[in-house]
Design an enzyme around this catalytic site. Structure first.
Site, short mmCIF file in Angstrom:
data_model
loop_
_atom_site.label_atom_id
_atom_site.label_comp_id
_atom_site.label_asym_id
_atom_site.label_seq_id
_atom_site.Cartn_x
_atom_site.Cartn_y
_atom_site.Cartn_z
N SER A 74 -54.89 28.94 -8.91
CA SER A 74 -55.96 29.96 -8.29
C SER A 74 -56.55 29.18 -7.36
O SER A 74 -57.50 29.82 -6.63
CB SER A 74 -56.87 30.28 -9.45
OG SER A 74 -57.60 28.96 -9.87
N THR A 186 -60.31 30.03 -9.03
CA THR A 186 -61.33 29.52 -8.40
C THR A 186 -61.98 28.56 -8.92
O THR A 186 -62.15 28.24 -10.01
CB THR A 186 -62.55 30.46 -8.02
OG1 THR A 186 -61.97 31.70 -7.57
CG2 THR A 186 -63.76 30.02 -7.02
N THR A 204 -61.00 28.61 -3.37
CA THR A 204 -60.08 29.66 -4.23
C THR A 204 -58.85 30.23 -3.41
O THR A 204 -58.92 30.21 -2.08
CB THR A 204 -60.82 30.69 -4.54
OG1 THR A 204 -60.04 31.73 -5.28
CG2 THR A 204 -61.36 31.71 -3.33
N ARG A 214 -57.82 40.21 2.95
CA ARG A 214 -59.09 40.41 2.09
C ARG A 214 -59.79 39.02 1.97
O ARG A 214 -59.06 38.14 1.65
CB ARG A 214 -58.76 40.96 0.85
CG ARG A 214 -59.83 41.18 -0.29
CD ARG A 214 -59.80 40.07 -1.22
NE ARG A 214 -60.62 40.51 -2.35
CZ ARG A 214 -61.09 39.33 -3.26
NH1 ARG A 214 -60.75 37.97 -3.10
NH2 ARG A 214 -61.92 39.78 -4.44
N THR A 237 -67.26 32.74 -9.88
CA THR A 237 -65.83 33.06 -10.12
C THR A 237 -65.79 34.33 -10.52
O THR A 237 -66.55 34.84 -11.15
CB THR A 237 -65.05 31.73 -10.88
OG1 THR A 237 -65.50 31.85 -12.29
CG2 THR A 237 -65.13 30.50 -10.36
N GLY A 238 -64.44 34.95 -10.59
CA GLY A 238 -64.15 36.08 -11.05
C GLY A 238 -64.01 37.05 -9.85
O GLY A 238 -63.74 36.92 -8.78
N1 ASP Z 1 -63.92 35.08 -6.89
C1 ASP Z 1 -62.54 35.06 -6.21
C2 ASP Z 1 -62.53 36.56 -5.31
O1 ASP Z 1 -62.79 37.60 -5.65
C3 ASP Z 1 -61.66 35.02 -7.17
C4 ASP Z 1 -61.67 34.31 -8.40
O2 ASP Z 1 -62.65 33.71 -9.03
O3 ASP Z 1 -60.61 34.21 -9.13
O4 ASP Z 1 -61.85 35.84 -4.24
#
Ligand code: ASP
Length: 332
Positions: A74, A186, A204, A214, A237-238
């Site tokens: 990630s 991330t 990330t 994106r 994160t997320g």
């Molecule tokens: N927050 C990150 C994103 O949206 C992805 C992740 O944390 O896995 O790019």
């Protein structure tokens, strides 16, 4: 010329808050992982911090651990690619004493985007450089352009592609053994040194299989990362889109400034995201927030979770390495 000189001045503000220079603080370094990665990630950063070394070196060395490790799918090298099977990375850095920051987004071929973000902060008059421009900037500073796709991440991409539709010409494998969840990852690394100064990094490969170009919350200051030298630091994160439209990390820092503990402030952002999405039964994505305040108190919360699947944060201080099990709002 006046137009150019204003941001240059803004970037060089170096006045330290009084508290940073007078009060002795207990150094701490924190990351958004549990036992498995936490120790590995924090070790190089802590060994710098405990010797009163450079705060920025500490967060950078720790962030570099996951960026350079192909086992982490990630972040950095080995991160999952976009829908065209190209790895595009996002990273940001922020430094409390100057309130300065730097970031790169959708950068290709560079294993350690957080180190490039640091150079954007320290060696340019800009904050945000994206795509080819970011890669060229990195090359100018001597970074090698390399293939970031590993066999493992290529195979994951291929499985996703093959399972995407039964109306195209890509067939899924016959073993059918495929995890259809869009994986996230991330890493956030936040640290406070013995002078009470604060720094942080978020890095990330972003949402797996994203549309090329994106960018998520991670490279955006105030979203995936924010800190204030008088208050504390926050990383997210997320699902980045939710963190972006709530100015997530900024929101959490301001909640701490208003008196909330790091834990309460992280939970407040999760609740806010749930609220703007129409309530608990409308939310099927996850976000995880970590925070540390100027006193070294830590907090961690996620939107989704369950018993044994609590969000975790690892930290290293004079009391040793520890893992905090955070809270989740919705059991899934
Ligand atoms: N927050 C990150 C994103 O949206 C992805 C992740 O944390 O896995 O790019």
């Amino acid at each position: 010329m006046l137009g150019l000189s204003i941001p240059a001045m803004a970037k060089s503000v170096s006045k330290k808050s009084e508290s940073s220079s007078l009060v002795k603080h207990n150094p701490i370094i924190v990351c958004s992982r549990g036992e498995k990665w936490g120790k590995k990630v924090l070790k190089p950063g802590w060994s710098i911090l405990k010797k009163n070394g450079s705060l920025l070196d500490a967060v950078e060395r720790s962030a570099n651990v996951t960026e350079l490790d192909p086992e982490d799918g990630s972040v950095g090298f080995g991160g999952l690619p976009n829908e065209n099977c190209v790895v595009q990375l996002d990273a940001s850095i922020m430094y409390g004493p100057t309130h300065n920051c730097g970031s790169v987004a959708a950068i290709e071929g560079i294993k350690t985007p957080s180190s490039v973000a640091r150079l954007v902060m320290e060696r340019t008059d800009h904050i945000h450089i994206v795509g080819k421009g970011a890669q060229n900037f990195a090359k100018a500073h001597g970074f090698k352009v390399e293939n970031l796709l590993t066999e493992r991440s290529r195979k994951s991409w291929l499985r996703w592609k093959e399972n995407l539709s039964d109306k195209d010409d890509w067939f899924p494998p016959t073993d059918g053994n495929y995890d259809s969840e869009r994986s996230t990852g991330t890493i956030n690394v936040l640290a406070i040194d013995s002078a009470g100064d604060i720094a942080g990094i978020t890095t990330t490969s972003g949402m797996a299989w994203k549309i090329p170009g994106r960018i998520g919350d991670s490279p955006i200051i105030g979203a995936g990362l924010y800190l204030d030298n008088e208050v504390g630091a926050v990383g997210a994160t997320g699902r980045g889109e939710e963190i972006l439209r709530t100015c997530g990390s900024f929101f959490v820092v301001e909640q701490m400034r208003a008196g909330k503990s790091p834990q309460e402030a992280c939970e407040a952002l999760c609740e806010r995201i749930i609220y703007i999405n129409g309530g608990r039964d409308k939310v099927n994505f996850n976000d995880k927030i970590i925070a540390v305040n100027k006193n070294g108190d830590v907090g961690c919360a996620s939107i989704l979770g369950g018993k044994g699947r609590e969000p975790k944060l690892a930290y290293w201080s004079n009391k040793g390495f520890k893992v905090l099990k955070g809270t989740y709002i919705i059991e899934n």
